[in-house]
Design a protein around this motif. Sequence first.
Motif, PDB file in Angstrom:
ATOM      1  N   ARG A  80      48.250  40.286  59.853  1.00 22.63           N
ATOM      2  CA  ARG A  80      48.268  40.203  61.310  1.00 22.63           C
ATOM      3  C   ARG A  80      48.514  41.546  61.985  1.00 22.63           C
ATOM      4  O   ARG A  80      48.492  41.620  63.218  1.00 22.63           O
ATOM      5  N   MET A  81      48.761  42.579  61.232  1.00 24.01           N
ATOM      6  CA  MET A  81      49.094  43.871  61.811  1.00 24.01           C
ATOM      7  C   MET A  81      47.882  44.455  62.535  1.00 24.01           C
ATOM      8  O   MET A  81      46.757  44.451  62.013  1.00 24.01           O
ATOM      9  N   LEU A  82      48.104  44.955  63.743  1.00 24.56           N
ATOM     10  CA  LEU A  82      47.040  45.505  64.577  1.00 24.56           C
ATOM     11  C   LEU A  82      47.131  47.013  64.733  1.00 24.56           C
ATOM     12  O   LEU A  82      46.104  47.673  64.863  1.00 24.56           O
ATOM     13  N   ASP A  83      48.330  47.556  64.763  1.00 25.69           N
ATOM     14  CA  ASP A  83      48.460  48.999  64.972  1.00 25.69           C
ATOM     15  C   ASP A  83      49.803  49.462  64.430  1.00 25.69           C
ATOM     16  O   ASP A  83      50.742  48.675  64.285  1.00 25.69           O
ATOM     17  N   VAL A  84      49.878  50.759  64.133  1.00 24.53           N
ATOM     18  CA  VAL A  84      51.086  51.401  63.604  1.00 24.53           C
ATOM     19  C   VAL A  84      51.434  52.565  64.513  1.00 24.53           C
ATOM     20  O   VAL A  84      50.591  53.443  64.769  1.00 24.53           O
TER      21      VAL A  84
END
Length: 255
Positions: free
Chosen positions: A166-170
């Motif tokens: 589910r990660m979209l951005d860091v």
Amino acid sequence: MASLRAIRRMFCTAADTAAAPVTGSRWERLKNSKAGVWCRSLFSDYKDASWEVVVGLWERPVKASVYASLLAGTWACFYTKPDCSSFEATLLECSNQLGLLSPWIRNGTSDSHIQSLVKLRNEGRLRHASLGLLSLVYCADYDPDTTLYEAQCSNLSVPWRELPERMLDVGFVGRWWVLDLKMKDCDVNEEEFKHLPAHMQVTLPPSVREVERNEKLHKESWLVLTLEEEGEETNVVNIKEERVSEESQIATLKE
């Protein structure tokens, strides 16, 4: 009898204590108390530890500089870590930047990524997680204000094992890396050039000589023409016209 002897011994001890002279001031009595001894031992331990650190820094400067650099880098990463408001501001800025571009020259990858993030933001499904040195933005299934049972039950919340999916951005060192990567060449529509040959789809950066030549031509284009140059140009034009007229006369005579 034993009790009488104990009472007599107690009174004698109290009388001796009262008759004994008071030695030392109040400060000395405080230093010699249990709290004073404990504080002095603690201060001595910290003093010895600080002296050992100074000696270690003097004897091993390279190791000390490496440790200092690591600590400074860690502090800088923690201090420059972006937050949720920074992500929303960057997302809106990227959306406005794409909105100023024509759909014919807009990059499809950048447009689809930004549109999906804006949709999740409008639905309230964007979540922010702080991991100390970096930040993560991931998507959830429901808005936090939704009154559905699936949205309010803690047992049905997003498990940590699904976070990579589910990660979209860091966010790291003040930047959102996925957004920056997706917005690279956002004004280049790759679909527009897919029908060209392979050698025409690849462009190379200009060399130093070409850049200098273009800058020189650009500067010369802003120069004002003098009268002498204009006169020379008119002379050249007149000479060309005379030559053309002579050639036309010769051609007519031959005919």
